[in-house]
Design an enzyme around this catalytic site. Structure first.
Site, PDB file in Angstrom:
ATOM      1  N   HIS A  52     -17.591   3.059   6.001  1.00 40.30           N
ATOM      2  CA  HIS A  52     -17.468   2.822   4.686  1.00 40.30           C
ATOM      3  C   HIS A  52     -17.057   1.211   4.885  1.00 40.30           C
ATOM      4  O   HIS A  52     -17.848   0.377   3.984  1.00 40.30           O
ATOM      5  CB  HIS A  52     -16.292   3.534   4.281  1.00 40.30           C
ATOM      6  N   ASN A  53     -16.006   0.683   5.759  1.00 37.71           N
ATOM      7  CA  ASN A  53     -15.800  -0.569   5.598  1.00 37.71           C
ATOM      8  C   ASN A  53     -17.035  -1.316   6.124  1.00 37.71           C
ATOM      9  O   ASN A  53     -17.305  -2.646   5.621  1.00 37.71           O
ATOM     10  CB  ASN A  53     -14.576  -0.808   6.446  1.00 37.71           C
TER      11      ASN A  53
ATOM     12  N   SER B 178      -9.521   4.474   0.916  1.00 38.52           N
ATOM     13  CA  SER B 178     -10.054   3.257   0.316  1.00 38.52           C
ATOM     14  C   SER B 178      -9.475   2.947  -1.108  1.00 38.52           C
ATOM     15  O   SER B 178      -9.266   3.815  -1.922  1.00 38.52           O
ATOM     16  CB  SER B 178     -11.463   3.555   0.285  1.00 38.52           C
TER      17      SER B 178
ATOM     18  N   MET C 173       0.550  -1.189   0.005  1.00 38.45           N
ATOM     19  CA  MET C 173       0.022  -0.027   0.239  1.00 38.45           C
ATOM     20  C   MET C 173       1.001   1.245  -0.011  1.00 38.45           C
ATOM     21  O   MET C 173       0.440   2.062  -0.792  1.00 38.45           O
ATOM     22  CB  MET C 173      -0.844   0.166   1.177  1.00 38.45           C
ATOM     23  N   GLY C 174       1.773   1.248   0.847  1.00 42.72           N
ATOM     24  CA  GLY C 174       2.872   2.614   0.886  1.00 42.72           C
ATOM     25  C   GLY C 174       3.422   2.891  -0.425  1.00 42.72           C
ATOM     26  O   GLY C 174       3.816   3.851  -0.762  1.00 42.72           O
TER      27      GLY C 174
END
Length: 482
Positions: free
Chosen positions: A188-189, A131, A16-17
């Protein structure tokens, strides 16, 4: 020679990073400094993507020195102690006015705590929900930042440059102060959990009752994706169902073990909603469904229990498929309505000025729950900013009303056939409870007064009352309201 300066830095170079750093570097005007506790990941990222022009650093001191003031750094590390450790290290080398952004899936109450602690140093701390997974991080996520207005002035243009775009608008907005961004990402999740479980229940019904094979159901979902159910999750469901296992030649869905994992954000949503007194029954049942799926010993022991079910035979397959579609859409509306109820309650509890319509807009692209009907949510809140429940907005009330006969047929048929539909059924029950003129809560409150003297209110008089249940049970005692 003067060392080049970056306008943004990324700490933590796992997938992700790394993808977020690459996204940032690909946008005009951004120069990105990168740091990872293990320099090996830094070196690998630079070697694999020399075009990004990253500024590599091997210590926090080098990292801070490479950033323009006010320094801005996005942390992309595992939530918990790892995040706290990076924050502590950055506060040692940053100065008042600098900005630390936590882009991980942190619990919003941890973000509130961290923001208060970092603020005392004069440094800005921003909890930002991001997200869209690995693809979103690289190509454009939906971003939900909290933090101060001062931090947003610097951070806003950077985040706009990398966010997904829907109808010409970047999918990012300043959600509110301290933990607001991570709170909204958590909701959201939670909605994502419900949406996925609803789709899974729809698939299960089409297969077990409709007698359809995965490839056939894939085509149904692809068709649904051209209408009001159009969404990322419906789209990828069709792709999953089309996939054939290379080893066995079977549909891949039949080879995957039926145990669904979870990372905790769904449970956080339910726990927070309980604390706020907001019913999120569809989301809760979706979380519990994953928990049940992951109890193989219990499921094996219960496999021989009596079913007492009736056979559900479908004579008109097309009508049955349409019933499932309508039940799915109505239940999906309830999931979003409950999610926005939680956002409203959280905003009130924590004094956040959250614009509900703006949240729906930034979820239109880049995130997992992106869907066509998010525009309808934005329109509903634009028409009535004080909307008491999303499902009561004219568009959604009409949509649910039109789906009710199909929804009831699906839920009742599944119950008689012994097929679990926890999110379909709980969503319908919530809807019926919400619209009821009178609920059996009156009896519950009477019970509470009997065993605990918890008092009750009356429909015909003001004040708070307690019945003297021993002796003459008709005797009523009025008490002061507490």
């Amino acid at each position: 020679m003067t060392q080049p300066q970056a306008n943004i830095g990324v700490v933590g170079l796992a997938v992700m990073g790394s993808n977020l750093a690459r996204n940032l570097a690909s946008r005009e005007g951004n120069t990105v400094a990168i740091f990872n506790r293990s320099y090996e990941k830094t070196a690998t990222l630079i070697e694999q993507h020399p075009e990004a022009g990253f500024i590599a650093t091997s210590t926090y001191e080098e990292f801070a020195a490479s950033l323009q003031k006010p320094r801005t750094a996005i942390i992309m590390v595992q939530a918990g102690r790892g995040t706290d450790a990076v924050i502590d290290a950055l506060t040692q080398v940053f100065e008042p006015g600098d900005i630390i952004v936590d882009g991980g899936n942190a619990l919003f109450t941890d973000t509130i705590r961290r923001e208060a602690a970092v603020r005392s140093t004069g440094i800005n701390f921003v909890g930002a929900g991001i997200s869209g997974g690995e693809e979103g991080a690289l190509n454009g996520p939906s971003i939900m930042p909290g933090g101060s207005a001062e931090a947003w002035q610097t951070l806003g243009p950077i985040l706009r440059s990398i966010a997904a775009v829907a109808e010409g608008e970047p999918c990012v907005t300043h959600v509110g102060t301290d933990g607001a961004g991570h709170f909204v990402k958590m909701i959201h999740n939670g909605i994502e959990y419900a949406d996925m479980q609803l789709i899974a229940e729809g698939y299960d019904l089409l297969r077990r009752v409709g007698g359809l094979e995965p490839a056939e159901i894939a085509e149904i979902f692809a068709e649904w994706n051209t209408g009001e159910l159009e969404s990322y999750l419906i789209e990828i469901t069709a792709e999953v169902l089309r996939q054939v296992d290379a080893t066995t030649g079977k549909p891949l869905v039949d080879v995957i073990l039926d145990q669904a994992g979870a990372k905790g954000t769904g449970a956080w949503t339910v726990q927070s909603a309980l604390d706020l007194g907001v019913p999120v029954s569809g989301i809760a049942e979706a979380v519990f469904a994953r928990s049940l799926s992951s109890k193989p010993a219990q499921r094996l022991a219960a496999r021989g229990l009596p079913a007492g079910s009736e056979e559900w035979s479908v004579t008109d397959r097309a009508a049955f498929v349409e019933d499932v579609r309508r039940a799915l859409y109505a239940s999906k509306i309830i999931a979003y309505s409950q999610g926005f109820d939680a956002i409203v309650a959280g905003a009130e509890q924590y004094s956040w000025d959250i614009k509900k319509g703006e949240i729906a807009k930034i979820w239109r692209a880049g995130c997992i729950i992106r869907a066509q009907f998010l525009n309808r949510i934005t329109e509903a809140y634009a028409e009535d900013p004080e909307l008491v429940a999303l499902v009561t907005a004219p568009y959604f009330a009409d949509a649910v009303g039109g789906a009710l006969p199909a929804w009831r047929r699906v839920v009742s048929g599944a119950a008689l056939a012994g097929i679990p539909t926890p999110t379909f059924a709980s969503s319908l029950s919530y809807y019926d409870g919400l619209r009821a003129d009178r609920l059996p809560a009156a009896l519950v409150q009477g019970q509470r007064d009997f065993f605990g003297a918890h008092t009750y209110k009356r429909v015909d008089q003001e004040g708070t009352f307690h019945t003297l249940w021993s002796g003459d049970r008709s005797e009523i005692s009025a008490t002061d309201a507490h």
